[in-house]
Design a protein around this motif. Structure first.
Motif, PDB file in Angstrom:
ATOM      1  N   ALA A  20       0.821  -1.206   0.000  1.00 20.75           N
ATOM      2  CA  ALA A  20       0.000   0.000   0.000  1.00 20.75           C
ATOM      3  C   ALA A  20       0.857   1.259   0.000  1.00 20.75           C
ATOM      4  CB  ALA A  20      -0.937   0.003   1.210  1.00 20.75           C
ATOM      5  N   GLY A  21       2.008   1.207   0.653  1.00 19.31           N
ATOM      6  CA  GLY A  21       2.895   2.364   0.694  1.00 19.31           C
ATOM      7  C   GLY A  21       3.848   2.449  -0.471  1.00 19.31           C
ATOM      8  N   GLY A  22       3.849   1.443  -1.327  1.00 10.87           N
ATOM      9  CA  GLY A  22       4.751   1.463  -2.467  1.00 10.87           C
ATOM     10  C   GLY A  22       6.207   1.293  -2.096  1.00 10.87           C
ATOM     11  N   ALA A  23       6.493   0.606  -0.985  1.00 15.62           N
ATOM     12  CA  ALA A  23       7.868   0.414  -0.520  1.00 15.62           C
ATOM     13  C   ALA A  23       8.309  -1.009  -0.812  1.00 15.62           C
ATOM     14  CB  ALA A  23       7.978   0.691   0.974  1.00 15.62           C
ATOM     15  N   ASP A  24       9.547  -1.164  -1.214  1.00 16.55           N
ATOM     16  CA  ASP A  24      10.115  -2.486  -1.468  1.00 16.55           C
ATOM     17  C   ASP A  24      10.918  -3.018  -0.289  1.00 16.55           C
ATOM     18  OD1 ASP A  24       9.031  -2.478  -4.024  1.00 16.55           O
ATOM     19  OD2 ASP A  24      10.805  -1.538  -4.900  1.00 16.55           O
ATOM     20  N   GLN A  25      11.314  -2.119   0.631  1.00 24.78           N
ATOM     21  CA  GLN A  25      12.146  -2.515   1.765  1.00 24.78           C
ATOM     22  C   GLN A  25      11.591  -1.884   3.035  1.00 24.78           C
ATOM     23  OE1 GLN A  25      16.045  -1.145   0.726  1.00 24.78           O
ATOM     24  NE2 GLN A  25      16.193  -2.431  -1.113  1.00 24.78           N
ATOM     25  N   LEU A  26      11.849  -2.534   4.148  1.00 20.24           N
ATOM     26  CA  LEU A  26      11.389  -2.053   5.453  1.00 20.24           C
ATOM     27  C   LEU A  26      12.562  -1.776   6.382  1.00 20.24           C
ATOM     28  CD1 LEU A  26       8.401  -4.528   6.028  1.00 20.24           C
ATOM     29  CD2 LEU A  26       8.277  -2.156   5.246  1.00 20.24           C
ATOM     30  N   ASP A  27      13.701  -1.366   5.826  1.00 17.67           N
ATOM     31  CA  ASP A  27      14.897  -1.192   6.636  1.00 17.67           C
ATOM     32  C   ASP A  27      14.700  -0.144   7.729  1.00 17.67           C
ATOM     33  OD1 ASP A  27      15.701  -2.913   4.706  1.00 17.67           O
ATOM     34  OD2 ASP A  27      17.475  -1.795   4.084  1.00 17.67           O
ATOM     35  N   GLU A  28      14.093   0.996   7.391  1.00 11.60           N
ATOM     36  CA  GLU A  28      13.899   2.047   8.385  1.00 11.60           C
ATOM     37  C   GLU A  28      12.843   1.659   9.411  1.00 11.60           C
ATOM     38  OE1 GLU A  28      15.682   4.766   8.877  1.00 11.60           O
ATOM     39  OE2 GLU A  28      16.978   4.009   7.298  1.00 11.60           O
ATOM     40  N   VAL A  29      11.835   0.901   8.981  1.00 11.92           N
ATOM     41  CA  VAL A  29      10.839   0.410   9.941  1.00 11.92           C
ATOM     42  C   VAL A  29      11.505  -0.489  10.970  1.00 11.92           C
ATOM     43  CG1 VAL A  29       8.741  -0.968  10.191  1.00 11.92           C
ATOM     44  CG2 VAL A  29       8.957   0.632   8.283  1.00 11.92           C
ATOM     45  N   LEU A  30      12.379  -1.368  10.505  1.00  9.51           N
ATOM     46  CA  LEU A  30      13.097  -2.244  11.426  1.00  9.51           C
ATOM     47  C   LEU A  30      13.938  -1.451  12.423  1.00  9.51           C
ATOM     48  CD1 LEU A  30      12.284  -4.546   9.449  1.00  9.51           C
ATOM     49  CD2 LEU A  30      14.589  -5.450   9.755  1.00  9.51           C
ATOM     50  N   ARG A  31      14.573  -0.411  11.944  1.00 12.08           N
ATOM     51  CA  ARG A  31      15.481   0.341  12.815  1.00 12.08           C
ATOM     52  C   ARG A  31      14.740   1.037  13.950  1.00 12.08           C
ATOM     53  NH1 ARG A  31      19.623   5.199  10.837  1.00 12.08           N
ATOM     54  NH2 ARG A  31      20.468   5.657  12.939  1.00 12.08           N
ATOM     55  N   TRP A  32      13.587   1.639  13.661  1.00 16.89           N
ATOM     56  CA  TRP A  32      12.886   2.443  14.661  1.00 16.89           C
ATOM     57  C   TRP A  32      11.710   1.716  15.286  1.00 16.89           C
ATOM     58  CZ3 TRP A  32      15.686   6.329  16.138  1.00 16.89           C
ATOM     59  CH2 TRP A  32      16.569   6.914  15.239  1.00 16.89           C
ATOM     60  N   PHE A  33      11.531   0.458  14.961  1.00 16.36           N
ATOM     61  CA  PHE A  33      10.410  -0.292  15.525  1.00 16.36           C
ATOM     62  C   PHE A  33      10.533  -0.472  17.046  1.00 16.36           C
ATOM     63  CE2 PHE A  33       7.753  -4.002  16.382  1.00 16.36           C
ATOM     64  CZ  PHE A  33       6.629  -3.720  15.628  1.00 16.36           C
ATOM     65  N   PRO A  34      11.711  -0.812  17.610  1.00  8.63           N
ATOM     66  CA  PRO A  34      11.776  -1.019  19.069  1.00  8.63           C
ATOM     67  C   PRO A  34      11.332   0.175  19.905  1.00  8.63           C
ATOM     68  CG  PRO A  34      13.686  -1.984  18.012  1.00  8.63           C
ATOM     69  CD  PRO A  34      12.970  -1.206  16.947  1.00  8.63           C
ATOM     70  N   PRO A  35      11.872   1.401  19.710  1.00 11.69           N
ATOM     71  CA  PRO A  35      11.375   2.488  20.555  1.00 11.69           C
ATOM     72  C   PRO A  35       9.915   2.808  20.317  1.00 11.69           C
ATOM     73  CG  PRO A  35      12.841   3.336  18.851  1.00 11.69           C
ATOM     74  CD  PRO A  35      12.962   1.855  18.818  1.00 11.69           C
ATOM     75  N   ALA A  36       9.431   2.609  19.087  1.00 15.17           N
ATOM     76  CA  ALA A  36       8.023   2.899  18.804  1.00 15.17           C
ATOM     77  C   ALA A  36       7.107   1.928  19.542  1.00 15.17           C
ATOM     78  CB  ALA A  36       7.769   2.848  17.297  1.00 15.17           C
ATOM     79  N   VAL A  37       7.425   0.642  19.493  1.00 20.05           N
ATOM     80  CA  VAL A  37       6.539  -0.333  20.123  1.00 20.05           C
ATOM     81  C   VAL A  37       6.649  -0.268  21.645  1.00 20.05           C
ATOM     82  CG1 VAL A  37       8.090  -2.340  20.237  1.00 20.05           C
ATOM     83  CG2 VAL A  37       5.658  -2.680  19.828  1.00 20.05           C
ATOM     84  N   VAL A  38       7.818   0.051  22.187  1.00 17.22           N
ATOM     85  CA  VAL A  38       7.933   0.206  23.641  1.00 17.22           C
ATOM     86  C   VAL A  38       7.132   1.416  24.114  1.00 17.22           C
ATOM     87  CG1 VAL A  38       9.551   0.714  25.510  1.00 17.22           C
ATOM     88  CG2 VAL A  38      10.129  -1.007  23.817  1.00 17.22           C
ATOM     89  N   THR A  39       7.044   2.448  23.299  1.00 14.17           N
ATOM     90  CA  THR A  39       6.196   3.588  23.640  1.00 14.17           C
ATOM     91  C   THR A  39       4.736   3.163  23.741  1.00 14.17           C
ATOM     92  OG1 THR A  39       7.719   5.104  22.527  1.00 14.17           O
ATOM     93  CG2 THR A  39       5.487   5.895  22.933  1.00 14.17           C
ATOM     94  N   VAL A  40       4.279   2.331  22.807  1.00 16.57           N
ATOM     95  CA  VAL A  40       2.910   1.813  22.881  1.00 16.57           C
ATOM     96  C   VAL A  40       2.733   0.955  24.128  1.00 16.57           C
ATOM     97  CG1 VAL A  40       1.174   0.419  21.695  1.00 16.57           C
ATOM     98  CG2 VAL A  40       2.675   1.922  20.379  1.00 16.57           C
ATOM     99  N   TRP A  41       3.719   0.123  24.437  1.00 18.49           N
ATOM    100  CA  TRP A  41       3.640  -0.673  25.668  1.00 18.49           C
ATOM    101  C   TRP A  41       3.552   0.221  26.896  1.00 18.49           C
ATOM    102  CZ3 TRP A  41       8.013  -4.888  24.898  1.00 18.49           C
ATOM    103  CH2 TRP A  41       7.652  -5.714  23.829  1.00 18.49           C
ATOM    104  N   ALA A  42       4.338   1.291  26.934  1.00 16.40           N
ATOM    105  CA  ALA A  42       4.322   2.186  28.092  1.00 16.40           C
ATOM    106  C   ALA A  42       2.952   2.844  28.253  1.00 16.40           C
ATOM    107  CB  ALA A  42       5.408   3.247  27.947  1.00 16.40           C
ATOM    108  N   ILE A  43       2.297   3.168  27.151  1.00 14.66           N
ATOM    109  CA  ILE A  43       0.942   3.723  27.240  1.00 14.66           C
ATOM    110  C   ILE A  43       0.003   2.706  27.871  1.00 14.66           C
ATOM    111  CG2 ILE A  43      -1.028   4.532  25.876  1.00 14.66           C
ATOM    112  CD1 ILE A  43       0.995   5.673  23.877  1.00 14.66           C
ATOM    113  N   GLY A  44       0.128   1.442  27.466  1.00  9.43           N
ATOM    114  CA  GLY A  44      -0.695   0.405  28.074  1.00  9.43           C
ATOM    115  C   GLY A  44      -0.416   0.220  29.552  1.00  9.43           C
ATOM    116  N   ILE A  45       0.849   0.276  29.949  1.00  4.84           N
ATOM    117  CA  ILE A  45       1.195   0.161  31.372  1.00  4.84           C
ATOM    118  C   ILE A  45       0.597   1.326  32.156  1.00  4.84           C
ATOM    119  CG2 ILE A  45       3.083   0.070  33.034  1.00  4.84           C
ATOM    120  CD1 ILE A  45       2.828  -2.407  31.313  1.00  4.84           C
TER     121      ILE A  45
END
Length: 691
Positions: free
Chosen positions: A227-252
């Motif tokens: 849908a985004g027209g991207a062939d690679q997810l390199d940048e998603v992989l790089r910034w995924f940990p702090p992003a998902v931990v932020t979501v976890w912290a909201i849940g906590i």
């Protein structure tokens, strides 16, 4: 009228008339001088006697009132009152601007941390040893931003949220900042699964990898990628940990608001969760998304759907109705609690229906995404349903039906082949050996890192148990500690060496909330503990950076590594066998359906670090061998191999005449590609045989 009548009238307060009567009976008020008279009074007389201001000398006459005592003059040698301190005079300004200023300083230090961190010097001690001083200052400023706002007179929720985000970026997200690409070979392999789903326009055959039996996460990101027209997810992989931990912290935070209340304690629980989360299951994976859904369901159950059993008949139940009341037998209290229906939530029916729908959607979404998380959610919901803590116990039935249908229809083969994933092997000692003892290997730095992780895991459970005691004293409630213990049922399952790590992660949200309750109780009892806890927070997050970055010597990935492997994929004909020397590095990020993952020979899962690498190479017989600098570091710091072992291995194969160097990086000689002699190569790519 006689003189006697005149005197009598004056004494009675009236004016004598000619008929001997009085024209009025005025009664003077002793204090105000007012006169009460009847309607027939024609004249008001002043009261007899002195009135205020009418003394002989023009002053007020003496009264019975307490005299006004003038303030005593201070002694001549008394010191003037001390002026308020500079902090008290400027506290309003400090509370308003200190936290934002520290947060800005923390963010400003991050570019300097990138420049001053020498990744080439990584060894068994990990990232903490090579991290530049600006990186540590960024972490310190982020902690100061959180604490300064927390200790303010009126903490601001938006500022606390901003400070928490900066803290996550400077701790959990620090490797994402200072390293040029995402860590963990497993994360890169998962992008290969996403690529396989996108290329095949569907789920590949299950024989390719067992994780394709739970393909929801891979299909989701394949859709995002297309849908985004991207062939690679390199940048998603790089910034995924702090992003998902932020979501976890909201849940906590949301859970802590429901369990603890207050303004400051929920934020402390979120920080404690981030500081104790060394487990590193927040990389790009189905597990990370599963924890998000788990926290969402728990927040619904303990928040808008929360209830508590009461006894409407007035019979003493649990706890005792007042201090000193006689306790009823334990069985009686349990029967009263179990047979009493729970209260209804106060939400309107439409909102309750929406919450039910969202909770059921989260449960159904996690079932095809991960194999263990649904059981953790259902176990916790079952416990809450038994004790009557939420309305809508049909959610458990929805989850059970969903799991059964998914196993019977979509994942029947994998569950039949690996039934121990469901019932466990029963050998807890073997699970402990594989999950804990077998991981305590490597050089001195690796040993310290791994023992540190075990100690922090023990600290998490210790804080949770002590916090459960405090929670029990305050609310007579042991259900929260049960929510943290329920995932321990998975300890007997044969889930491999990561089982115990994931169990700690499942229980960590509730453990940290209970730990925050204990810390709050400590501060209320001993106010001098505030600076001690502040120092403890600095030590905790410093330890977090050390433990999370302990494996970075063989987990760091460079963009050149990914480019080299993509060049291999572009120049290798379909059907050939492409194998890595070991598991670190960006392997299988593309072409998974064309080349597979190789292996399958017992004892040769990691060819290069096995007991007989040359023999394993002959058994597996790969067409292409790929090595990264991280594989060299893994052998040195984790398996005790000598330096240059991977080059010696490659040179041995080349001398035997079975392989040749197709590519070797001029910047890092450990980045190389070996191809089997006589195997065809497609034109293209940037790699070439060195001269």
């Amino acid at each position: 009228m006689t003189t006697q009548d005149t005197r009598r009238g004056a004494r009675d307060g009236g004016t004598p008339r000619e008929d001997g009567g009085r024209t009025g009976t005025g009664a003077a008020d002793a204090q105000g001088g007012t006169v009460r008279s009847d309607p027939e009074a024609t004249q008001v007389l002043r009261p007899v006697g002195p009135t205020p201001g009418n003394g002989p000398d023009g002053t007020d006459p003496p009264t019975a009132a307490i005299p006004v005592v003038p303030p005593a003059e201070p002694p001549a040698d008394a010191e003037p009152p001390a002026e308020p301190s500079w902090y008290r005079r400027n506290r309003v300004v400090i509370d308003r601007w200190l936290s934002p200023a520290l947060a800005l300083l923390a963010v400003a230090m991050l570019p300097l941390a990138v420049v001053t961190t020498d990744l080439q010097a990584l060894d068994g001690w990990g990232l903490a040893k090579v991290l530049g001083i600006p990186g540590w200052l960024a972490l310190l400023f982020a902690i100061g931003s959180c604490l300064s706002e927390l200790y303010a007179r009126r903490p601001r929720i938006p500022m606390l949220g901003t400070a928490t985000g900066v803290l996550i970026l400077c701790s959990t997200g620090l490797p994402s900042v200072v390293e040029p690409a995402a860590r963990f070979g497993t994360a890169w392999t998962i992008t290969g699964f996403v690529d396989a789903v996108a290329v095949a326009n569907g789920v590949p055959p299950q024989g390719l990898d067992a994780r394709f039996s739970w393909p929801a996460f891979f299909a989701q990101w394949a859709w995002f990628r297309q849908a985004g027209g991207a062939d690679q997810l390199d940048e998603v992989l790089r910034w995924f940990p702090p992003a998902v931990v932020t979501v976890w912290a909201i849940g906590i935070y949301a859970l802590a608001r429901s369990m603890l209340g207050g303004t400051r304690a929920p934020w402390a629980a979120a920080w404690l969760f981030v500081g104790l989360n060394w487990i590193e299951q927040d990389y790009f994976s189905p597990q990370a998304t599963g924890i998000c859904l788990l926290l969402t369901v728990l927040t619904f159950a303990l928040g808008p759907l929360a209830t508590r059993r009461t006894d409407p008949s007035g019979v003493p139940g649990w706890p005792a109705p007042h201090r000193g009341a006689k306790r009823l037998p334990l069985l009686h209290r349990w029967l009263v609690s179990g047979m009493t229906p729970p209260n209804r939530p106060t939400l309107p029916p439409r909102q309750l229906l929406l919450v039910y729908f969202c909770a059921a959607l989260c449960i159904l979404a996690v079932i095809p995404a991960h194999q263990l998380t649904p059981f953790a959610i259902l176990g916790q919901l079952f416990l809450l349903a038994v004790v009557g803590r939420y309305r809508g116990r049909g959610l458990v039935l929805v989850g059970v039906i969903g799991v059964v249908l998914f196993i019977l229809i979509a994942a029947r083969s994998i569950w039949m082949n690996q039934i121990t994933l469901f019932i466990g092997t029963g050998d807890t000692g073997a699970a402990l050996q594989e999950g804990v003892a077998d991981r305590l290997t490597g050089d001195a730095g690796q040993i310290v890192v791994k023992y540190g992780r075990v100690l922090v895991a023990g600290l998490s459970y210790l804080l949770g148990i002590v916090g459960a005691w405090v929670y029990w004293r305050r609310r007579r409630d042991l259900v929260p500690i049960g929510l943290a213990v329920v995932p321990m049922a998975f300890a007997a399952q044969g889930y491999g060496s990561e089982g115990f790590l994931r169990i700690v992660l499942f229980g960590l949200p509730i453990l940290t909330i209970l730990g925050a309750d204990f810390l709050r109780w400590t501060v209320r009892k001993r106010a001098w503990m505030r600076p001690v806890l502040a120092v403890g927070m600095v030590a905790l997050f410093g330890t977090l950076v050390f433990l999370r970055g302990g494996n970075d010597s063989y987990q760091v990935v460079y963009p050149e590594d990914a480019a080299m492997y993509r060049s291999v994929v572009a120049t290798t004909p379909p059907g050939q066998n492409v194998i890595p020397v070991s598991d670190p590095g960006p392997f299988a990020i593309e072409g998974l359906t064309l080349f597979g993952r190789g292996g399958g020979v017992p004892g040769c899962g990691r060819i290069g670090v096995s007991d007989d690498p040359i023999g394993c190479t002959a058994k597996v017989s790969p067409d292409v061998l790929v090595n990264f600098g991280s594989i060299e570091a893994q052998g040195v710091y984790l398996y005790g191999k000598p330096h240059n072992w991977s080059l010696d291995y490659a040179n041995t194969l080349v001398r035997q005449g079975t392989y040749y160097f197709w590519y070797q990086s001029p910047d890092d000689p450990y980045d190389y590609v070996l191809r089997k002699v006589g195997v065809p190569v497609l034109p293209g790519g940037t790699a070439g045989r060195p001269g």
